[in-house]
Design a protein around this motif. Structure first.
Motif, mmCIF file in Angstrom:
data_model
loop_
_atom_site.group_PDB
_atom_site.id
_atom_site.type_symbol
_atom_site.label_atom_id
_atom_site.label_comp_id
_atom_site.label_asym_id
_atom_site.label_seq_id
_atom_site.Cartn_x
_atom_site.Cartn_y
_atom_site.Cartn_z
ATOM 1 N N ARG A 98 -44.142 66.263 -33.475
ATOM 2 C CA ARG A 98 -44.653 67.096 -32.376
ATOM 3 C C ARG A 98 -46.118 67.447 -32.615
ATOM 4 N N ASP A 99 -46.881 67.537 -31.535
ATOM 5 C CA ASP A 99 -48.291 67.892 -31.666
ATOM 6 C C ASP A 99 -48.467 69.314 -32.190
ATOM 7 N N GLU A 100 -47.573 70.194 -31.835
ATOM 8 C CA GLU A 100 -47.627 71.573 -32.309
ATOM 9 C C GLU A 100 -46.315 71.917 -33.008
ATOM 10 N N PRO A 101 -46.240 71.712 -34.312
ATOM 11 C CA PRO A 101 -45.008 72.046 -35.028
ATOM 12 C C PRO A 101 -44.701 73.538 -34.917
ATOM 13 N N PRO A 102 -43.435 73.900 -35.082
ATOM 14 C CA PRO A 102 -43.063 75.311 -34.995
ATOM 15 C C PRO A 102 -43.639 76.120 -36.148
ATOM 16 N N THR A 103 -43.766 77.407 -35.946
ATOM 17 C CA THR A 103 -44.222 78.282 -37.026
ATOM 18 C C THR A 103 -43.044 78.813 -37.829
ATOM 19 N N TRP A 155 -43.049 78.951 -46.561
ATOM 20 C CA TRP A 155 -42.210 79.848 -47.343
ATOM 21 C C TRP A 155 -40.881 80.062 -46.650
ATOM 22 N N VAL A 156 -39.887 80.414 -47.451
ATOM 23 C CA VAL A 156 -38.543 80.682 -46.963
ATOM 24 C C VAL A 156 -38.334 82.186 -46.908
ATOM 25 N N GLY A 157 -37.663 82.643 -45.874
ATOM 26 C CA GLY A 157 -37.322 84.054 -45.736
ATOM 27 C C GLY A 157 -35.970 84.194 -45.064
ATOM 28 N N ASP A 181 -27.086 78.520 -47.221
ATOM 29 C CA ASP A 181 -26.499 79.614 -47.990
ATOM 30 C C ASP A 181 -27.194 80.943 -47.738
ATOM 31 N N LEU A 182 -28.277 80.930 -46.962
ATOM 32 C CA LEU A 182 -28.953 82.179 -46.617
ATOM 33 C C LEU A 182 -28.372 82.789 -45.346
ATOM 34 N N GLY A 183 -27.394 82.128 -44.749
ATOM 35 C CA GLY A 183 -26.753 82.670 -43.560
ATOM 36 C C GLY A 183 -27.579 82.432 -42.304
ATOM 37 N N PHE A 184 -27.229 83.153 -41.263
ATOM 38 C CA PHE A 184 -27.879 82.941 -39.970
ATOM 39 C C PHE A 184 -29.353 83.315 -39.965
ATOM 40 N N GLY A 185 -29.792 84.095 -40.926
ATOM 41 C CA GLY A 185 -31.186 84.510 -40.960
ATOM 42 C C GLY A 185 -32.090 83.626 -41.796
ATOM 43 N N GLY A 186 -31.556 82.574 -42.422
ATOM 44 C CA GLY A 186 -32.366 81.708 -43.280
ATOM 45 C C GLY A 186 -33.371 80.890 -42.486
ATOM 46 N N LYS A 187 -34.659 81.107 -42.758
ATOM 47 C CA LYS A 187 -35.722 80.404 -42.027
ATOM 48 C C LYS A 187 -36.788 79.920 -42.983
ATOM 49 N N ILE A 188 -37.457 78.845 -42.571
ATOM 50 C CA ILE A 188 -38.674 78.416 -43.243
ATOM 51 C C ILE A 188 -39.817 78.679 -42.275
ATOM 52 N N TYR A 189 -40.913 79.182 -42.815
ATOM 53 C CA TYR A 189 -42.089 79.528 -42.022
ATOM 54 C C TYR A 189 -43.246 78.613 -42.389
ATOM 55 N N PHE A 190 -44.105 78.326 -41.392
ATOM 56 C CA PHE A 190 -45.263 77.454 -41.580
ATOM 57 C C PHE A 190 -46.455 78.105 -40.898
ATOM 58 N N ASP A 191 -47.446 78.501 -41.690
ATOM 59 C CA ASP A 191 -48.626 79.183 -41.161
ATOM 60 C C ASP A 191 -49.836 78.768 -41.995
#
Length: 109
Positions: A45-50, A75-77, A57-67
């Motif tokens: 994609r031209d604009e990857p997600p942030t 980073w993972v949060g 194993d982090l459950g429904f809140g497990g995300k990787i961030y890109f900034d």
């Protein structure tokens, strides 16, 4: 060093390496349609997600961030209310590996 980032897009190689860290450290589903979607979102994609939800194993809140304005930019949060000592340790291991991977292979044109 080969440049693996064009604009904000990651190379497929780097996207796959990032996802492998999510599998190994955070229990994301290996070899799944989710991995294919992740690679597409970040390398095609031209604009990857942030941010990208991967759960594991982090459950429904497990995300990787890109900034790109942050160092390191990956980073993972997770949602704080879902934190446990084991999950915080998972995030720490994943974030150390993501930082090392970015230092080794990440760059901006």
């Amino acid at each position: 060093m080969e440049k693996l980032l064009t604009t904000r897009r990651l190379s497929r190689e780097l996207a796959d390496a990032i996802y492998q860290i999510l599998v190994e450290e955070c229990g994301s589903a290996p070899q799944s349609s989710h991995q294919i979607d992740f690679a597409y979102a970040f390398s095609e994609r031209d604009e990857p997600p942030t941010e990208w939800w991967f759960g594991g194993d982090l459950g429904f809140g497990g995300k990787i961030y890109f900034d790109l304005h942050r160092d390191p930019p990956l980073w993972v949060g997770m949602y704080r209310e879902n934190e446990t000592p084991a999950r915080v340790a998972m995030m720490g291991r994943a974030n150390r590996r993501l930082a090392a991977l970015w230092k080794e292979k990440g760059s901006i044109e």
